[in-house]
Each structure stands twice: as structure tokens, then as C-alpha cells.
Design an enzyme around this catalytic site. Sequence first.
Site, PDB file in Angstrom:
ATOM      1  N   SER A  67      41.474  49.473  37.941  1.00 29.08           N
ATOM      2  CA  SER A  67      42.582  50.014  37.142  1.00 29.08           C
ATOM      3  C   SER A  67      42.607  49.466  35.720  1.00 29.08           C
ATOM      4  O   SER A  67      43.273  50.027  34.862  1.00 29.08           O
ATOM      5  CB  SER A  67      43.928  49.741  37.822  1.00 29.08           C
ATOM      6  OG  SER A  67      44.267  48.373  37.743  1.00 29.08           O
ATOM      7  N   LYS A 106      47.774  44.008  35.050  1.00 30.25           N
ATOM      8  CA  LYS A 106      48.099  45.155  34.202  1.00 30.25           C
ATOM      9  C   LYS A 106      48.507  44.644  32.821  1.00 30.25           C
ATOM     10  O   LYS A 106      48.815  43.475  32.643  1.00 30.25           O
ATOM     11  CB  LYS A 106      49.278  45.964  34.779  1.00 30.25           C
ATOM     12  CG  LYS A 106      49.062  46.525  36.174  1.00 30.25           C
ATOM     13  CD  LYS A 106      48.117  47.706  36.170  1.00 30.25           C
ATOM     14  CE  LYS A 106      47.969  48.342  37.540  1.00 30.25           C
ATOM     15  NZ  LYS A 106      47.044  47.675  38.425  1.00 30.25           N
TER      16      LYS A 106
END
Length: 152
Positions: A67, A106
Site C-alpha cells: 500500500s 501510512k
Amino acid sequence: MIVGGSSPERVTRLVISEGVTINYLDIRISAGFPSPALDFSENDIDLIRELGLDKPSVYIMRVDGNSMEGKDIYIPNGAFISVDRSIKAVAGHVVLAILNQEFTIKTLLRKNGRYVLQPENPDFKPIIVSGDDELIIWGVVDVVFYRVGRKL
């Protein structure tokens, strides 16, 4: 054209931790236009200290997932990261977060008064943290280590 070889007077053996040494070629490598200027020299480096890996607040971890494989920030699956717990996370930092008791890496953003955990890979959707979620910012990702052109 010269292929291979190096100037022996520019090679230094560096001890990076007890019993671990590496070869260090003390020249700067241009990542833009090639430069004939090889007169800049740095004889000693301590990679552990240079990368901040000697601090008690730093942890090394391995990434599982893609991701964070983006255009501007690229942290590939299998890469090792150093996470520094002493850095105060602010919007724009890549963080190791615990969201509802699950770890994730993230980019931390703040939009409309809410935290957003933004993946760098466009195939993944941002995570908008709601009032029902438990979010803990465990640390800030500081260094990424990965092999170029080979699977980890």
C-alpha cells in the site's frame, strides 16, 4: 571506457557494529548529471549513527504489503524500515499507526478535522479515522532499506 575497478586509496573498511564491516568508497555519486569532480572525500562514516539506528527509540521492522508503493513515497513489500518513536508525528509524516489494534504504515494527513491514513499506492483507498476508531501513532518511519531490482 573503463569497466570495473576502483581507486584503492578511496576504499575504506568501516566497522558498522561489532564484528560487521563493509567497504566504503569515499566518493559522491551523481544521481543527476555525471560529475567529473571526485575530489570530495569522506573517510569515516558510522552507518548506525548516521541513520539514527543507535537510538533506543528506534526499531527495525519489515513491511508486509504494497500500500505504500507510490510515486512520491516508495516503501515496497518486504522492505525494512526504521521507526523512531521519539519523533512527534505531524501531517505529512509516514507513520506506523495502530488502528483498532492493527499495525499499518501510512502517510498521516489531517482533513476536515479528522485524521486520514493515506496509502501511497493509488490502488488502495485512504482510511478516514472516525470517532469510533482507536488510533495510536506508534512512531515515525525514518529510513527505508530495500534491494533494488530484486525481490526481498
